[in-house]
Design a protein around this motif. Structure first.
Motif, PDB file in Angstrom:
ATOM      1  N   ILE A 195       1.154  -1.421  -0.494  1.00 10.29           N
ATOM      2  CA  ILE A 195       0.116   0.055   0.060  1.00 10.29           C
ATOM      3  C   ILE A 195       0.732   1.351   0.188  1.00 10.29           C
ATOM      4  N   GLY A 196       0.146   2.562  -0.531  1.00 15.81           N
ATOM      5  CA  GLY A 196       1.202   3.708  -0.637  1.00 15.81           C
ATOM      6  C   GLY A 196      -0.006   4.459   0.822  1.00 15.81           C
ATOM      7  N   LEU A 197       0.539   5.592   1.098  1.00 13.50           N
ATOM      8  CA  LEU A 197      -0.570   6.410   2.413  1.00 13.50           C
ATOM      9  C   LEU A 197      -1.222   7.238   1.987  1.00 13.50           C
ATOM     10  N   PRO A 257       4.440  -2.954   2.758  1.00 17.39           N
ATOM     11  CA  PRO A 257       3.262  -3.838   3.181  1.00 17.39           C
ATOM     12  C   PRO A 257       2.781  -3.247   4.198  1.00 17.39           C
ATOM     13  N   GLY A 258       1.292  -3.199   4.529  1.00 15.79           N
ATOM     14  CA  GLY A 258       0.479  -2.576   5.043  1.00 15.79           C
ATOM     15  C   GLY A 258      -1.155  -3.181   5.313  1.00 15.79           C
ATOM     16  N   VAL A 259      -1.782  -1.872   6.327  1.00 18.47           N
ATOM     17  CA  VAL A 259      -2.810  -2.077   5.895  1.00 18.47           C
ATOM     18  C   VAL A 259      -3.276  -0.743   5.902  1.00 18.47           C
ATOM     19  N   TYR A 260      -4.316  -0.411   5.070  1.00 23.29           N
ATOM     20  CA  TYR A 260      -5.337   0.744   4.496  1.00 23.29           C
ATOM     21  C   TYR A 260      -6.650   0.475   5.043  1.00 23.29           C
ATOM     22  N   VAL A 261      -7.452   1.503   5.935  1.00 24.65           N
ATOM     23  CA  VAL A 261      -8.672   0.832   6.182  1.00 24.65           C
ATOM     24  C   VAL A 261      -8.845   2.500   5.829  1.00 24.65           C
ATOM     25  N   THR A 262     -10.512   2.071   5.265  1.00 23.94           N
ATOM     26  CA  THR A 262     -11.159   3.559   4.253  1.00 23.94           C
ATOM     27  C   THR A 262     -12.473   3.587   5.136  1.00 23.94           C
ATOM     28  N   HIS A 263     -13.751   4.189   5.527  1.00 20.22           N
ATOM     29  CA  HIS A 263     -14.569   4.740   5.895  1.00 20.22           C
ATOM     30  C   HIS A 263     -15.057   6.022   5.783  1.00 20.22           C
ATOM     31  N   SER A 264     -16.266   5.577   4.868  1.00 18.78           N
ATOM     32  CA  SER A 264     -16.726   6.188   4.467  1.00 18.78           C
ATOM     33  C   SER A 264     -18.919   7.391   4.604  1.00 18.78           C
ATOM     34  N   ARG A 316       2.241   0.845   7.241  1.00 20.30           N
ATOM     35  CA  ARG A 316       3.194   0.399   6.934  1.00 20.30           C
ATOM     36  C   ARG A 316       4.236   0.082   7.105  1.00 20.30           C
ATOM     37  N   GLN A 317       4.778  -1.121   6.995  1.00 21.31           N
ATOM     38  CA  GLN A 317       6.435  -0.950   6.343  1.00 21.31           C
ATOM     39  C   GLN A 317       6.851  -0.864   5.392  1.00 21.31           C
ATOM     40  N   SER A 318       8.387  -0.359   5.363  1.00 21.76           N
ATOM     41  CA  SER A 318       8.530   0.355   3.876  1.00 21.76           C
ATOM     42  C   SER A 318       9.850  -0.768   3.639  1.00 21.76           C
ATOM     43  N   ARG A 319      10.205  -0.252   2.226  1.00 22.96           N
ATOM     44  CA  ARG A 319      11.256  -1.432   1.609  1.00 22.96           C
ATOM     45  C   ARG A 319      12.302   0.241   0.996  1.00 22.96           C
ATOM     46  N   PHE A 320      13.445   0.033   0.993  1.00 22.47           N
ATOM     47  CA  PHE A 320      14.531   1.097   0.724  1.00 22.47           C
ATOM     48  C   PHE A 320      15.200  -0.072  -0.164  1.00 22.47           C
ATOM     49  N   GLY A 321      15.904  -0.150  -1.396  1.00 24.22           N
ATOM     50  CA  GLY A 321      16.395  -0.349  -2.071  1.00 24.22           C
ATOM     51  C   GLY A 321      16.180  -2.526  -2.109  1.00 24.22           C
ATOM     52  N   SER A 322      16.903  -2.526  -0.712  1.00 24.00           N
ATOM     53  CA  SER A 322      17.340  -4.496  -1.021  1.00 24.00           C
ATOM     54  C   SER A 322      17.211  -4.269   0.673  1.00 24.00           C
ATOM     55  N   ASN A 323      17.386  -2.691   1.101  1.00 24.18           N
ATOM     56  CA  ASN A 323      17.285  -3.304   2.730  1.00 24.18           C
ATOM     57  C   ASN A 323      15.598  -3.143   3.409  1.00 24.18           C
ATOM     58  N   TYR A 324      15.464  -4.971   3.857  1.00 24.75           N
ATOM     59  CA  TYR A 324      14.053  -4.662   4.048  1.00 24.75           C
ATOM     60  C   TYR A 324      14.056  -6.120   4.924  1.00 24.75           C
ATOM     61  N   SER A 325      13.691  -5.297   7.105  1.00 23.44           N
ATOM     62  CA  SER A 325      13.468  -6.329   7.616  1.00 23.44           C
ATOM     63  C   SER A 325      12.492  -6.237   8.719  1.00 23.44           C
ATOM     64  N   VAL A 326      11.741  -7.129   9.228  1.00 22.99           N
ATOM     65  CA  VAL A 326      11.213  -6.337  10.004  1.00 22.99           C
ATOM     66  C   VAL A 326      11.452  -5.207  10.931  1.00 22.99           C
ATOM     67  N   ASN A 327      12.435  -4.667  11.296  1.00 28.65           N
ATOM     68  CA  ASN A 327      13.250  -3.804  11.991  1.00 28.65           C
ATOM     69  C   ASN A 327      13.007  -2.244  11.212  1.00 28.65           C
ATOM     70  N   SER A 328      12.836  -2.470   9.570  1.00 31.74           N
ATOM     71  CA  SER A 328      12.754  -1.602   8.584  1.00 31.74           C
ATOM     72  C   SER A 328      11.362  -0.718   9.401  1.00 31.74           C
ATOM     73  N   PRO A 329      12.580   1.166   9.035  1.00 29.97           N
ATOM     74  CA  PRO A 329      11.162   2.554   9.410  1.00 29.97           C
ATOM     75  C   PRO A 329       9.908   1.823   9.069  1.00 29.97           C
ATOM     76  N   TRP A 330       9.587   2.552  10.145  1.00 28.43           N
ATOM     77  CA  TRP A 330       7.612   2.284   9.565  1.00 28.43           C
ATOM     78  C   TRP A 330       7.082   3.546   9.507  1.00 28.43           C
ATOM     79  N   GLY A 331       5.832   3.532   9.001  1.00 28.08           N
ATOM     80  CA  GLY A 331       5.435   5.200   9.016  1.00 28.08           C
ATOM     81  C   GLY A 331       3.700   4.963   8.768  1.00 28.08           C
ATOM     82  N   ALA A 332       2.769   6.036   8.921  1.00 24.04           N
ATOM     83  CA  ALA A 332       1.521   6.447   9.423  1.00 24.04           C
ATOM     84  C   ALA A 332       0.824   7.264   9.021  1.00 24.04           C
TER      85      ALA A 332
END
Length: 280
Positions: free
Chosen positions: A10-12, A43-50, A61-77
């Motif tokens: 997903i995107g934010l 990868p993440g969750v996107y909820v919409t209520h209208s 979601r967590q983000s994938r930056f190039g080849s660096n990805y793990s469960v400790n990768s930076p997250w965003g919301a």
């Protein structure tokens, strides 16, 4: 009421322009502020209520930056609230508010500003300009449409929190930018407003089978990075003409005239001195 949950890549919904996934967005390139402050997908969750004329969108979601990805990768919301109190066959008046948070964790993982798009417009590579720990962005958007004319505007304000105080003692930087555009569907069609996403939907070439539809847009875009260690201001004017003979085909031309300046002095949301550098 309508609620939708999306799990996956997903995107934010961090702003109107990034929330718009329309296949006939008026411009080929996004605005300076949208390009600079955009957030990567992951990868993440996107909820919409209208309900009725308003919508709430929340995503993490967590983000994938190039080849660096793990469960400790930076997250965003992010969270976005949009509403269209006026909505009829001729006039739609929507507005929205967005707030997003991006953890950085390591400056190697994420520059405080997405440099991939911005560097193509003459901005320096900002991935090494700041040692950041997180980034928070607020956005206000306003996009009324009257018949076939659409006015679209956004203002971004971003705070970049630093891992260590800068040489001047700052613990964070404020960066800002925005855009305003006017779009005219020459063949007379108007875009339908989608309450769930808080954006305008696609136009269909089948509405005018002999000509398809023609779209003309002009936009002014501004980006101020003149705080702290980033002495840079850039703004541009974009003109775009598109023809859609079929829904899946777009033929168009776009011209961008960009101007940039170097700033002398340190300021927060202000400019102490500006030296013109040039345009392209």
């Amino acid at each position: 009421p309508y609620t939708n949950v999306l799990v996956g890549q997903i995107g934010l919904p961090s702003a109107l322009e990034t929330a718009d996934v329309s296949g006939n967005f008026p411009f080929f390139a996004t605005s300076l502020a949208s390009s600079a402050f955009q957030l990567p997908m992951g990868p993440g969750v996107y909820v919409t209520h209208s309900y009725d004329k308003w919508s709430l969108q929340v995503a993490a979601r967590q983000s994938r930056f190039g080849s660096n990805y793990s469960v400790n990768s930076p997250w965003g919301a992010s969270v976005r609230v949009s509403a269209a109190p006026v909505m009829n066959d001729k006039l739609v008046v929507p507005f929205g508010f967005s707030y997003s948070f991006q953890d950085v964790n390591s400056s190697e993982n994420l520059p405080p500003i997405a440099a991939a798009e911005a560097s193509g417009r003459g901005l320096r590579d900002l991935s090494v300009s700041l040692e950041a720990k997180n980034r928070m962005t607020g956005v206000v958007d306003f996009s009324p449409q009257y018949k076939s004319f659409l006015f679209d505007s956004e203002f971004y304000l971003t705070q970049v929190a630093l891992l260590n105080p800068s040489a001047s003692g700052d613990e964070s930087y404020l960066l800002y930018g925005g855009s305003a555009s006017l779009d005219w569907v020459i063949t007379g069609e108007s875009r339908a407003y989608d309450v769930e996403s808080g954006t305008y939907g696609d136009l269909s070439a089948s509405d005018n089978e002999s000509l398809g539809f023609w779209d003309l847009g002009v936009r002014y875009s501004y980006l101020n990075l003149s705080t702290g260690d980033i002495p840079r201001i850039e703004h541009n004017v974009t003109g775009s003409l598109s023809w859609y003979p079929l829904d899946a085909i777009r033929v168009g031309a776009e011209y961008v005239h960009a101007m940039y300046h170097e700033v002398t002095g340190d300021s927060q949301l202000g400019v102490e001195g500006v030296d013109d550098v040039g345009n392209y």
